[in-house]
Design a protein around this motif. Structure first.
Motif, mmCIF file in Angstrom:
data_model
loop_
_atom_site.group_PDB
_atom_site.id
_atom_site.type_symbol
_atom_site.label_atom_id
_atom_site.label_comp_id
_atom_site.label_asym_id
_atom_site.label_seq_id
_atom_site.Cartn_x
_atom_site.Cartn_y
_atom_site.Cartn_z
ATOM 1 N N THR A 194 -4.235 -1.084 -7.765
ATOM 2 C CA THR A 194 -4.356 -1.184 -6.307
ATOM 3 C C THR A 194 -5.788 -1.526 -5.916
ATOM 4 O O THR A 194 -6.029 -2.380 -5.047
ATOM 5 N N ALA B 229 0.833 -1.203 0.000
ATOM 6 C CA ALA B 229 0.000 0.000 0.000
ATOM 7 C C ALA B 229 0.869 1.254 0.000
ATOM 8 O O ALA B 229 0.589 2.231 -0.719
ATOM 9 N N ALA C 139 2.412 1.646 -3.478
ATOM 10 C CA ALA C 139 1.410 2.144 -4.416
ATOM 11 C C ALA C 139 1.158 3.633 -4.199
ATOM 12 O O ALA C 139 1.028 4.402 -5.161
#
Length: 280
Positions: A248, A35, A38
């Motif tokens: 994502t 995360a 991204a």
């Protein structure tokens, strides 16, 4: 007779199936790291796209200003007192005029590729009344022998475009002052090779038909062109940012769906085991 019984889940805490479906510490670290990566990529691509948009508007403004300079009435070329303030942003392609005497003994040929083919720019120093020198690109000549092209005698008036010195030579080719092989119009190096003093940090591209002799160099071949791919670059960076966001979102959705399916399957297995235990 022995009955077929399946091991029961006695001692299994309620909600254990949900806990099995939940990611462990290692899985959480991996998820947070992905995360974070991204987020960094998304922010970086957006920043690059925004920077290219700013460059686009800067380039459009530059093109507009250059067009105004080229078509504006000629003004006096900057003298020695103003040389330090001459910059590409404020002076490149200014329409200027100057008067002086050519020094053909210091003619210099600089390799060139033009609409007329391959050949050379004929650069001649112009000695001004104040003793300073400005290199003038008198125009295109097709061969080295053309360095002997006739040069106007006496006081001449030059009308043209101010250009900033081109340092460093050409692509994969360095200027060689010792052999007088030049691939860029480096005014400081050219002046030094001829031991000229008080040389302007710019040169002037003479306008078309500045000279009328039959063997005169061809002037007015200045190419005013600016690469402007900033919009394409901006769209590319923003597209990459959207791809990262989309990927994502898809990964998060698939991960949630997979964990939900795994939890449902474990709950189903637990229910079936409880049923078997009750029948026994």
């Amino acid at each position: 007779m022995m009955s077929n019984t399946r091991p029961s889940n006695t001692g299994r805490a309620p909600g254990a199936a949900s806990q099995d479906a939940a990611p462990g510490p290692r899985g959480m670290v991996v998820r947070y790291a992905l995360a974070l990566l991204a987020g960094i990529l998304f922010a970086g691509f957006c920043a690059l796209g925004t920077w290219q948009v700013k460059r686009l508007f800067w380039k459009l403004d530059l093109i507009e200003r250059v067009e105004q300079r080229v078509h504006a009435p000629a003004t006096d070329a900057p003298g020695p007192a103003a040389w330090a303030s001459v910059t590409p942003q404020t002076d490149e392609y200014r329409h200027v005029r100057l008067s002086g005497t050519y020094l053909p003994i210091f003619n210099t040929l600089v390799q060139a590729t033009t609409a007329l083919g391959s050949g050379y720019w004929l650069m001649t120093p112009l000695r001004l009344a104040d003793g300073s020198t400005v290199l003038v690109n008198r125009g295109f000549v097709p061969k080295r022998a053309s360095i002997a092209a006739s040069t106007p005698a006496g006081i001449v008036h030059v009308d043209g475009l101010l250009r900033i010195s081109e340092t460093g030579g050409g692509f994969l080719r360095e200027n060689n002052p010792a052999t007088q092989h030049w691939y860029s119009r480096d005014v400081a190096a050219i002046g030094a090779s001829h031991m000229l003093t008080k040389v302007a940090p710019y040169f002037v591209d003479a306008k078309e038909k500045s000279e009328t002799a039959s063997d005169a160099p061809v002037g007015g071949l200045t190419v005013i062109s600016f690469h402007n791919n900033h919009l394409v670059y901006a769209l590319t960076w923003f597209a990459l940012a959207l791809m990262v966001a989309g990927m994502t979102w898809w990964i998060v959705r698939e991960d949630k769906r997979r964990r939900a399916c795994k939890a449902a399957q474990k709950n189903l297995d637990q229910s079936q085991e409880s049923d078997h235990a009750g029948q026994d």
